[in-house]
Design a protein around this motif. Structure first.
Motif, mmCIF file in Angstrom:
data_model
loop_
_atom_site.group_PDB
_atom_site.id
_atom_site.type_symbol
_atom_site.label_atom_id
_atom_site.label_comp_id
_atom_site.label_asym_id
_atom_site.label_seq_id
_atom_site.Cartn_x
_atom_site.Cartn_y
_atom_site.Cartn_z
ATOM 1 N N LEU A 113 16.767 -6.166 28.854
ATOM 2 C CA LEU A 113 16.260 -6.013 27.489
ATOM 3 C C LEU A 113 14.875 -5.352 27.489
ATOM 4 C CD1 LEU A 113 17.292 -9.453 25.955
ATOM 5 C CD2 LEU A 113 18.323 -7.220 25.487
ATOM 6 N N THR A 114 14.038 -5.733 28.431
ATOM 7 C CA THR A 114 12.696 -5.159 28.529
ATOM 8 C C THR A 114 12.757 -3.681 28.867
ATOM 9 O OG1 THR A 114 11.808 -7.287 29.236
ATOM 10 C CG2 THR A 114 10.470 -5.367 29.712
ATOM 11 N N THR A 115 13.639 -3.314 29.775
ATOM 12 C CA THR A 115 13.789 -1.903 30.148
ATOM 13 C C THR A 115 14.234 -1.071 28.947
ATOM 14 O OG1 THR A 115 14.324 -2.534 32.416
ATOM 15 C CG2 THR A 115 14.967 -0.323 31.723
ATOM 16 N N ILE A 116 15.191 -1.576 28.206
ATOM 17 C CA ILE A 116 15.659 -0.862 27.004
ATOM 18 C C ILE A 116 14.515 -0.704 26.013
ATOM 19 C CG2 ILE A 116 17.169 -1.050 24.983
ATOM 20 C CD1 ILE A 116 19.208 -2.464 26.882
ATOM 21 N N ARG A 117 13.750 -1.775 25.816
ATOM 22 C CA ARG A 117 12.634 -1.745 24.869
ATOM 23 C C ARG A 117 11.541 -0.772 25.345
ATOM 24 N NH1 ARG A 117 11.920 -4.656 20.525
ATOM 25 N NH2 ARG A 117 13.503 -6.167 21.069
ATOM 26 N N GLN A 118 11.290 -0.740 26.668
ATOM 27 C CA GLN A 118 10.284 0.186 27.200
ATOM 28 C C GLN A 118 10.698 1.637 26.989
ATOM 29 O OE1 GLN A 118 9.979 -1.289 31.218
ATOM 30 N NE2 GLN A 118 8.117 -2.457 30.775
ATOM 31 N N HIS A 119 11.959 1.935 27.201
ATOM 32 C CA HIS A 119 12.437 3.303 26.979
ATOM 33 C C HIS A 119 12.314 3.693 25.507
ATOM 34 C CE1 HIS A 119 13.747 4.075 31.018
ATOM 35 N NE2 HIS A 119 14.558 3.037 31.034
ATOM 36 N N ALA A 120 12.638 2.764 24.619
ATOM 37 C CA ALA A 120 12.508 3.037 23.188
ATOM 38 C C ALA A 120 11.034 3.243 22.814
ATOM 39 C CB ALA A 120 13.107 1.890 22.378
ATOM 40 N N LEU A 140 10.309 -11.803 21.513
ATOM 41 C CA LEU A 140 11.604 -12.161 20.934
ATOM 42 C C LEU A 140 12.733 -12.069 21.967
ATOM 43 C CD1 LEU A 140 11.380 -10.443 17.423
ATOM 44 C CD2 LEU A 140 11.349 -12.892 17.928
ATOM 45 N N ASP A 141 12.657 -11.056 22.838
ATOM 46 C CA ASP A 141 13.664 -10.924 23.900
ATOM 47 C C ASP A 141 13.603 -12.124 24.846
ATOM 48 O OD1 ASP A 141 14.485 -8.527 22.839
ATOM 49 O OD2 ASP A 141 13.406 -7.288 24.311
ATOM 50 N N TRP A 142 12.385 -12.540 25.197
ATOM 51 C CA TRP A 142 12.229 -13.685 26.106
ATOM 52 C C TRP A 142 12.768 -14.948 25.428
ATOM 53 C CZ3 TRP A 142 12.289 -14.901 30.811
ATOM 54 C CH2 TRP A 142 11.870 -16.156 31.248
ATOM 55 N N ARG A 143 12.429 -15.124 24.166
ATOM 56 C CA ARG A 143 12.913 -16.298 23.429
ATOM 57 C C ARG A 143 14.440 -16.309 23.381
ATOM 58 N NH1 ARG A 143 11.894 -20.220 19.652
ATOM 59 N NH2 ARG A 143 13.242 -20.243 17.821
#
Length: 179
Positions: A21-28, A76-79
């Motif tokens: 999820l973090t990787t996807i968010r970083q790319h965005a 939110l991803d971590w939660r």
């Protein structure tokens, strides 16, 4: 033993899901920042590009807003990942198979340590439990175990060694250093 296996695999799964999820968010985030007007010039000149201050201020505001949104999204991803932990634990616990022998199986009735030179009468003979046993029975057991040379009984009768007192002065330090 198996609970360690379950917990390790569940944690690993949750962490991998969060990393995805973090990787996807970083790319965005990177794609959004690169789409801002004058962003490439802003980065090339380390935040001081040769453009009008109004554009710089607007760009800095957009960058700050994007970073704040990125952090909120990561939280939110971590939660979301952590809230799945009970479900993931249940899944990994469901994979564990525990096979117990029947209570009348030979390995339960006659364990290998019973042939070690003493008679194992506790399990099948209906020996009273320690909780319900009277003091006379407990003393008799303790005395008979001591007579058989049981090492645990001798250890129980020994006094604990005296602990040395802490040093009050060390030869290399001035008087009163430890106070």
């Amino acid at each position: 033993m198996y609970s360690d296996w379950v917990i390790t695999h569940a944690r690993h799964h949750i962490q991998l899901a969060f990393q995805r999820l973090t990787t996807i968010r970083q790319h965005a985030q990177t794609a959004y920042l690169n789409s801002l007007p004058h962003y490439d010039v802003y980065m090339r000149f380390s935040g001081a590009p040769p453009i009008h201050p109004m554009y710089i201020q607007q760009l800095q505001s957009q960058i700050a807003e994007a970073h704040a949104e990125f952090k909120r999204g990561i939280d939110l991803d971590w939660r979301a990942s952590v809230l799945r932990y009970p479900e993931v634990l249940d899944y990994f616990y469901s994979l564990v198979e525990l096979k117990l022998p029947a209570k009348d199986h030979r390995s339960v009735i006659e364990p290998p340590f019973a042939a070690a030179g003493y008679q194992d009468r506790g399990y099948m003979a209906g020996e009273p439990s320690r909780v319900g046993a009277d003091k006379k029975t407990m003393k008799k057991r303790r005395d008979s175990a001591g007579a058989m040379g049981h090492p645990g009984v001798r250890l129980m009768r020994m006094q604990p060694p005296q602990a040395p007192s802490p040093p009050t002065q060390h030869p290399g330090y001035p008087s009163g250093y430890y106070r």
